[in-house]
Every structure is written in structure tokens, then in C-alpha cells.
Design an enzyme around this catalytic site. Structure first.
Site, PDB file in Angstrom:
ATOM      1  N   LYS A  41       0.822  -1.182   0.000  1.00  0.00           N
ATOM      2  CA  LYS A  41       0.000   0.000   0.000  1.00  0.00           C
ATOM      3  C   LYS A  41       0.876   1.259   0.000  1.00  0.00           C
ATOM      4  CE  LYS A  41      -3.150  -2.272   3.219  1.00  0.00           C
ATOM      5  NZ  LYS A  41      -3.568  -2.254   4.649  1.00  0.00           N
ATOM      6  N   GLU A  86       7.736   2.096  -6.081  1.00  0.00           N
ATOM      7  CA  GLU A  86       7.779   1.647  -4.680  1.00  0.00           C
ATOM      8  C   GLU A  86       7.983   2.859  -3.758  1.00  0.00           C
ATOM      9  OE1 GLU A  86       7.006  -0.132  -2.345  1.00  0.00           O
ATOM     10  OE2 GLU A  86       8.289  -1.909  -2.241  1.00  0.00           O
ATOM     11  N   ASP A  87       7.559   2.728  -2.520  1.00  0.00           N
ATOM     12  CA  ASP A  87       7.750   3.833  -1.578  1.00  0.00           C
ATOM     13  C   ASP A  87       9.192   3.907  -1.083  1.00  0.00           C
ATOM     14  OD1 ASP A  87       7.495   1.449  -0.151  1.00  0.00           O
ATOM     15  OD2 ASP A  87       6.039   2.214   1.289  1.00  0.00           O
ATOM     16  N   ASP A 103      14.588  -1.042   1.102  1.00  0.00           N
ATOM     17  CA  ASP A 103      15.246  -1.263   2.382  1.00  0.00           C
ATOM     18  C   ASP A 103      16.261  -2.396   2.173  1.00  0.00           C
ATOM     19  OD1 ASP A 103      15.461  -0.937   5.212  1.00  0.00           O
ATOM     20  OD2 ASP A 103      13.983  -2.476   5.568  1.00  0.00           O
ATOM     21  N   PHE A 126      13.494   4.722  10.638  1.00  0.00           N
ATOM     22  CA  PHE A 126      12.148   4.337  10.213  1.00  0.00           C
ATOM     23  C   PHE A 126      11.320   5.589   9.972  1.00  0.00           C
ATOM     24  CE2 PHE A 126       8.000   2.452  10.067  1.00  0.00           C
ATOM     25  CZ  PHE A 126       8.262   1.276   9.376  1.00  0.00           C
ATOM     26  N   ASP A 176       3.761   3.804   6.465  1.00  0.00           N
ATOM     27  CA  ASP A 176       3.026   3.619   7.723  1.00  0.00           C
ATOM     28  C   ASP A 176       3.890   3.040   8.840  1.00  0.00           C
ATOM     29  OD1 ASP A 176       3.263   1.008   6.450  1.00  0.00           O
ATOM     30  OD2 ASP A 176       1.917   0.305   8.034  1.00  0.00           O
ATOM     31  N   ARG A 212      -0.165   7.047   7.233  1.00  0.00           N
ATOM     32  CA  ARG A 212      -0.063   7.106   5.767  1.00  0.00           C
ATOM     33  C   ARG A 212      -0.573   8.440   5.226  1.00  0.00           C
ATOM     34  NH1 ARG A 212       1.133   1.924   3.958  1.00  0.00           N
ATOM     35  NH2 ARG A 212       0.119   0.190   5.018  1.00  0.00           N
TER      36      ARG A 212
HETATM   37  P1  XMP Z   1      12.606  -4.475   1.418  1.00  0.00           P
HETATM   38  O1  XMP Z   1      12.264  -5.787   0.809  1.00  0.00           O
HETATM   39  O2  XMP Z   1      13.407  -3.571   0.525  1.00  0.00           O
HETATM   40  O3  XMP Z   1      11.202  -3.872   1.714  1.00  0.00           O
HETATM   41  O4  XMP Z   1      13.264  -4.646   2.773  1.00  0.00           O
HETATM   42  C1  XMP Z   1      10.801  -2.631   1.502  1.00  0.00           C
HETATM   43  C2  XMP Z   1       9.498  -2.483   2.251  1.00  0.00           C
HETATM   44  O5  XMP Z   1       9.766  -2.383   3.672  1.00  0.00           O
HETATM   45  C3  XMP Z   1       8.957  -1.408   4.235  1.00  0.00           C
HETATM   46  N1  XMP Z   1       9.812  -0.370   4.874  1.00  0.00           N
HETATM   47  C4  XMP Z   1       9.376   0.731   5.478  1.00  0.00           C
HETATM   48  N2  XMP Z   1       8.123   1.174   5.684  1.00  0.00           N
HETATM   49  N3  XMP Z   1       8.991   3.057   6.798  1.00  0.00           N
HETATM   50  C5  XMP Z   1       7.936   2.341   6.344  1.00  0.00           C
HETATM   51  O6  XMP Z   1       6.809   2.767   6.536  1.00  0.00           O
HETATM   52  C6  XMP Z   1      10.275   2.684   6.627  1.00  0.00           C
HETATM   53  O7  XMP Z   1      11.216   3.372   7.067  1.00  0.00           O
HETATM   54  C7  XMP Z   1      10.469   1.438   5.934  1.00  0.00           C
HETATM   55  N4  XMP Z   1      11.588   0.758   5.594  1.00  0.00           N
HETATM   56  C8  XMP Z   1      11.125  -0.356   4.934  1.00  0.00           C
HETATM   57  C9  XMP Z   1       8.124  -0.829   3.113  1.00  0.00           C
HETATM   58  O8  XMP Z   1       6.880  -1.475   3.131  1.00  0.00           O
HETATM   59  C10 XMP Z   1       8.844  -1.195   1.860  1.00  0.00           C
HETATM   60  O9  XMP Z   1       7.975  -1.372   0.776  1.00  0.00           O
HETATM   61 MG    MG Z   2       6.055  -0.896   0.409  1.00  0.00          MG
END
Ligand code: XMP
Ligand code: MG
Length: 179
Positions: free
Chosen positions: A46, A103-104, A107, A156, A163, A169
Site C-alpha cells: 500500500k 515503490e515507496d 530497504d 524508520f 506507515d 499514511r
Molecule cells: P525491502 O524488501 O526492501 O522492503 O526490505 C521494503 C518495504 O519495507 C517497508 N519499509 C518501510 N516502511 N517506513 C515504512 O513505513 C520505513 O522506514 C520502511 N523501511 C522499509 C516498506 O513497506 C517497503 O515497501
Molecule cells: Mg512498500
């Protein structure tokens, strides 16, 4: 679940707007240069919903489609290896298309690694990845996005689609959360 609160604002609404315009210009320029005018934008739900909806309004190409997929990752804290479950509509057309995955945040890179591998198997004409934020310090998978809005340190963040436990969000800015 920890009770986290907003600590400090990293990007204001205005910062985000200018980051998005910059990426959209880059995207428009690159695809125009390659004489590609049709693009299928695939938004990873999302978190990327807010970003993707703003981004597509700034990309200047004549034919832009918008599709959605969901991805959930289950990280095993002992080994740091992750399993990513994807949910893709059966009728999502990929073969011969120009795919831009939106993608947002990247990570560990495990999610996008899996998404890109899966979509490549359907033989798109081109496939690229655009992320609003990137946390390269956290990378596990060998993955480099094609378009990055901003590289951030290992913190984070929430807001503008991102979120913490489904909250925040709706914030128009992006902030760091902590205890
Ligand atoms: P990967 O597979 O790259 O995943 O580890 C990326 C997903 O991890 C979540 N993510 C975050 N969500 N704040 C968030 O709200 C953050 O700082 C964060 N770091 C990772 C997110 O869902 C992303 O798509
Ligand atoms: Mg995501």
C-alpha cells in the site's frame, strides 16, 4: 507493538513535491529519448499508492497505464533472510510492455528483487524501478533502483503513504518515528 511517536520531519510537503517533479522530469526525458510513449506504471501497495498517484500526474508521456500489486515480506530475525509474497492480477499485461515499478522505499531490496525477477520472466520490452526513498545501508539483496527520489539514513520513516502499523499514511510530510 511499540508505541512510537513522530520525532522530526525529514521532508516537508513542498520538499516532496519538488522531489517528485524532479523524478517525473527524469522519467519523461529518458523515455522520450528512447522514443517510448507508452508506460505501464505498477504501484506496489500500500505504501507507494500516494507517491504513484502524484508521480503519474507529472510524467509527460502520451499513454500511461496504472496497475497495482501487493507485496508482503516476512523477515526471519535470526537469519535476516526474507520471504516475499506477491499478489498480481492474472490479467496484468507485461509481455512487450514498458514497465515502471513504483515503490515507496527500498530497504533490504528483497521485495524489489523478487518483483523484478518475476516480471522479467514475462518478457516486458523494458523494466525499470522507481522508488521515492532508498536506505542503501540496509541492503541485503543485490538491487539498485533506476530512479531514486532521495537516499536516507537507516531510520524508520512514516507519512506520504508510509506507515507504522497502518498509521500515519495520510501525513502530507515524511517524518522519523521513534520511542
Ligand atoms: P525491502 O524488501 O526492501 O522492503 O526490505 C521494503 C518495504 O519495507 C517497508 N519499509 C518501510 N516502511 N517506513 C515504512 O513505513 C520505513 O522506514 C520502511 N523501511 C522499509 C516498506 O513497506 C517497503 O515497501
Ligand atoms: Mg512498500
Amino acid at each position: 507493538m511499540k508505541n512510537l511517536r513522530i520525532k522530526n520531519i525529514l521532508f516537508s510537503k513542498e520538499d516532496i513535491e519538488s522531489i517528485i517533479k524532479k523524478i517525473a522530469d527524469q522519467i519523461s526525458c529518458d523515455y522520450n529519448e528512447q522514443q517510448i510513449d507508452a508506460l505501464t506504471v505498477i504501484c506496489v501497495l500500500k505504501g507507494a499508492a500516494v507517491f504513484a498517484s502524484d508521480l503519474i500526474r507529472h510524467i509527460e508521456l502520451s499513454d500511461i497505464r496504472l496497475e497495482f500489486i501487493t507485496a508482503s515480506s516476512y523477515l526471519n530475525s535470526d537469519t535476516s533472510s526474507g520471504e516475499v509474497i506477491l499478489n498480481v492480477a492474472d490479467d496484468l499485461a507485461v509481455f512487450g510492455k514498458n514497465i515502471l515499478i513504483v515503490e515507496d522505499i527500498v530497504d533490504t531490496g528483497l521485495t524489489l528483487n523478487k518483483i523484478v525477477k518475476q516480471f522479467k520472466a514475462f518478457n516486458p520490452n523494458t523494466i525499470k524501478v522507481c522508488t521515492l526513498f532508498d536506505k542503501p545501508d540496509r541492503r541485503i539483496a543485490d538491487f539498485t533502483p533506476d530512479y531514486v527520489g532521495c537516499t536516507i539514513p537507516d531510520e524508520f520513516i512514516v507519512g506520504y503513504g508510509l506507515d507504522y502499523a497502518e498509521m500515519y499514511r495520510n501525513l502530507p510530510y515524511v517524518a522519523v518515528v521513534g520511542e
